[in-house]
Design an enzyme around this catalytic site. Structure first.
Site, short mmCIF file in Angstrom:
data_model
loop_
_atom_site.label_atom_id
_atom_site.label_comp_id
_atom_site.label_asym_id
_atom_site.label_seq_id
_atom_site.Cartn_x
_atom_site.Cartn_y
_atom_site.Cartn_z
N HIS A 79 -13.41 12.85 0.61
CA HIS A 79 -14.00 12.78 1.83
C HIS A 79 -14.11 14.31 2.69
CE1 HIS A 79 -10.04 12.76 3.03
NE2 HIS A 79 -10.29 13.33 4.52
N LYS A 119 -1.23 12.38 2.98
CA LYS A 119 -0.33 13.48 3.27
C LYS A 119 -1.46 14.88 3.88
CE LYS A 119 2.31 14.09 -0.48
NZ LYS A 119 3.04 14.59 -1.41
N ASP A 161 -3.31 18.76 7.82
CA ASP A 161 -4.70 19.26 8.16
C ASP A 161 -4.92 20.37 7.08
OD1 ASP A 161 -4.98 17.76 10.60
OD2 ASP A 161 -3.83 19.44 11.62
N LYS A 198 -4.16 12.56 -8.03
CA LYS A 198 -3.06 12.65 -8.37
C LYS A 198 -3.21 12.85 -10.15
CE LYS A 198 1.71 13.10 -7.74
NZ LYS A 198 2.12 13.84 -6.13
N1 GLU Z 1 2.63 17.64 -6.43
C1 GLU Z 1 3.10 17.53 -4.53
C2 GLU Z 1 2.91 16.29 -4.16
O1 GLU Z 1 3.11 15.16 -4.44
C3 GLU Z 1 2.41 18.97 -4.55
C4 GLU Z 1 0.52 18.70 -4.83
C5 GLU Z 1 -0.32 20.27 -4.39
O2 GLU Z 1 0.70 21.07 -4.14
O3 GLU Z 1 -1.52 19.96 -4.88
O4 GLU Z 1 2.80 16.54 -2.81
#
Ligand code: GLU
Length: 468
Positions: free
Chosen positions: A63, A92, A97, A104
């Site tokens: 999105h 998250k 924002d 992942k």
């Molecule tokens: N691995 C971290 C998390 O789970 C950071 C992810 C990131 O910085 O893209 O939030």
């Protein structure tokens, strides 16, 4: 715990929160499902033998692009786990924002069993696969560190990506969490721990909420236990200690240490590095690893991996507040027991968002090709100094040297990163808390956090105005 689907738990939380919102089922389903899943098996020669490496990258939501999320190296990696973690990233990013979709990655290896050279080969091969499948790029999908990875692996990813894309001017934005001398940003290393600290501190500053938990307002003198002493655990513990809290216990996979008067975090870190184990730290009592979670304290911070608090051990938890620095450290069955015990849980989708927030700042720095503070620091210092000179002249009074130095100081990159992160965590906390207070049917902060993020993502979809 292993046979419980992690993604199913996240989906259950999602469905539970979605009931509090009035969006069509189809839209909610679109927000919930993973959008692209890449499952890889590739060969790497290790010590003369060919090893088949199992790896994944899941882009949970498109999105907003690019997608964003870490890459973990662990034996627990599988498609279900990576999908669940990618979904948590979507939620998250929305809470704080940060304008990314969640993603992942994971490689199913025990990183400790490989030499640096072997790890480098695995990382470069994985990156090449991501490039081939168009699963990486500053505008597509931007990995970062996670459990078992750090700046070193990010540097290898960057180098592989730039080798294949020598003409891309924004190539440095293909990965975050890089070393500072390779386009990284100051403050990224400690960012998740610092965000955990800011988030819990803000909660502890709410007199009404602390009264309900029979705790004093503020952090001074509060007892803290941290489970996991990797990057996130270490930095969380350190920030709490610096703020006057007492870190009474730290647990690791091979044992836990306890001292009711407080552990010296840096001395403990040196001890772990020198001895290879957390146990037998001078002046502390050694406990079995799982006993660490059950130490009596005000704040418990699980900062390692998922599902460490579950239906068997939840009843033994004595903390009043649990701050989820790890992703998914409490199973749904464990959570039910904790909520019955009136333990306040600050959920992962909010509390550990410091990492991705500072990753966002790093990505912005890479796209703008300039260090934060470079353009305006000196200008601010000169004009503030001139203003103070004028005030002194008009009033015929002198500002003392120490105050002058503080008032006049322009912001360096690290100052801006810390204040940007503090602002982000405080705003997100109050958004969740207000939703929790406003909707009487919501009985916990996790549901409130899910409601806040689902609502934001739904609005983004609706603004697109099209469902082909
Ligand atoms: N691995 C971290 C998390 O789970 C950071 C992810 C990131 O910085 O893209 O939030």
């Amino acid at each position: 715990m292993a046979n419980l689907s992690f993604f199913k738990s996240v989906s259950d939380y999602f469905d539970n929160a979605a009931q509090h919102l009035k969006y069509p089922k189809g839209l909610l389903d679109q927000i919930k499902v993973p959008n692209s899943v890449l499952s890889l098996r590739f060969p790497v020669k290790i010590a003369g033998k060919i090893e088949i490496i199992e790896a994944y990258r899941v882009q949970h939501s498109h999105h907003k692009v690019p997608c964003k999320g870490g890459i973990r190296y662990a034996m627990g990696v599988n498609q279900d786990e990576v999908t669940a973690l990618a979904a948590l990233m979507t939620l998250k990013c929305a809470i704080v924002d940060v304008p990314f979709g969640g993603a992942k990655g994971g490689i199913r290896i025990d990183a400790r069993k490989y030499t640096d050279q072997q790890l480098q080969r695995i990382t470069r091969r994985y990156t090449t696969e991501l490039i081939k499948k168009k699963f990486i790029g500053p505008g597509i999908d931007v990995p970062a560190p996670d459990y078992g990875t750090g700046a070193k692996e990010m540097a290898w990813i960057l180098d592989t990506y730039t080798t294949f894309n020598p003409d891309q001017i924004d190539a440095y934005g293909c990965v975050t969490g890089k070393p500072v001398n390779l386009g990284g940003i100051r403050g990224r290393t400690e960012a998740t721990g610092l965000g955990v600290f800011y988030g819990i501190r803000e909660f502890c500053d709410q007199a009404e909420d602390m009264k309900a938990l029979k705790l004093n307002t503020g952090l001074e003198g509060k007892t803290v236990v941290v489970q996991g002493f990797g990057n996130v655990g270490y930095w969380s513990a350190k920030f709490f200690q610096n703020a006057g809290a007492i870190v009474v216990g730290i647990a690791e996979y091979d044992g836990a240490v306890y001292n009711p008067k407080g552990l010296d975090i840096d001395a403990l870190s040196k001890h772990v590095k020198a001895s290879g184990s957390i146990t037998n730290f001078a002046g502390s009592k050694s406990l079995p690893s799982n006993a660490g979670l059950e130490i009596e304290c005000d704040i418990l911070i699980p900062a390692a991996i998922e599902s460490v608090i579950h239906k068997e051990n939840a009843k033994n938890i004595k903390a009043k507040i649990i701050g989820e620095a790890a992703n998914g450290p409490i199973t749904p069955a464990g959570e039910k027991i904790l909520l019955k015990k009136k333990i306040a849980i600050l959920p992962d989708t909010f509390l550990n968002a410091g990492g991705v927030t500072v990753s966002y700042f790093e990505w912005l720095k890479n796209l703008s090709h300039v260090r934060f503070g470079r353009m305006d620091k000196r200008f601010y210092e000169n004009s503030t100094s001139l203003m103070l000179d004028t005030v002194e002249r008009i009033t015929d009074k002198k500002v003392n040297k120490r105050d002058r130095k503080q008032i006049v100081k322009g912001a360096d990159e690290i100052d801006l990163v810390y204040s940007g992160l503090e602002e982000t965590m405080i705003n997100a906390f109050h958004e969740i808390r207000e939703t929790y207070k406003r909707k009487k049917t919501i009985s916990d902060l996790r549901t409130a956090a899910f409601v806040v993020s689902i609502d934001k993502i739904a609005k983004s979809y609706l603004s697109l105005g099209i469902f082909p």
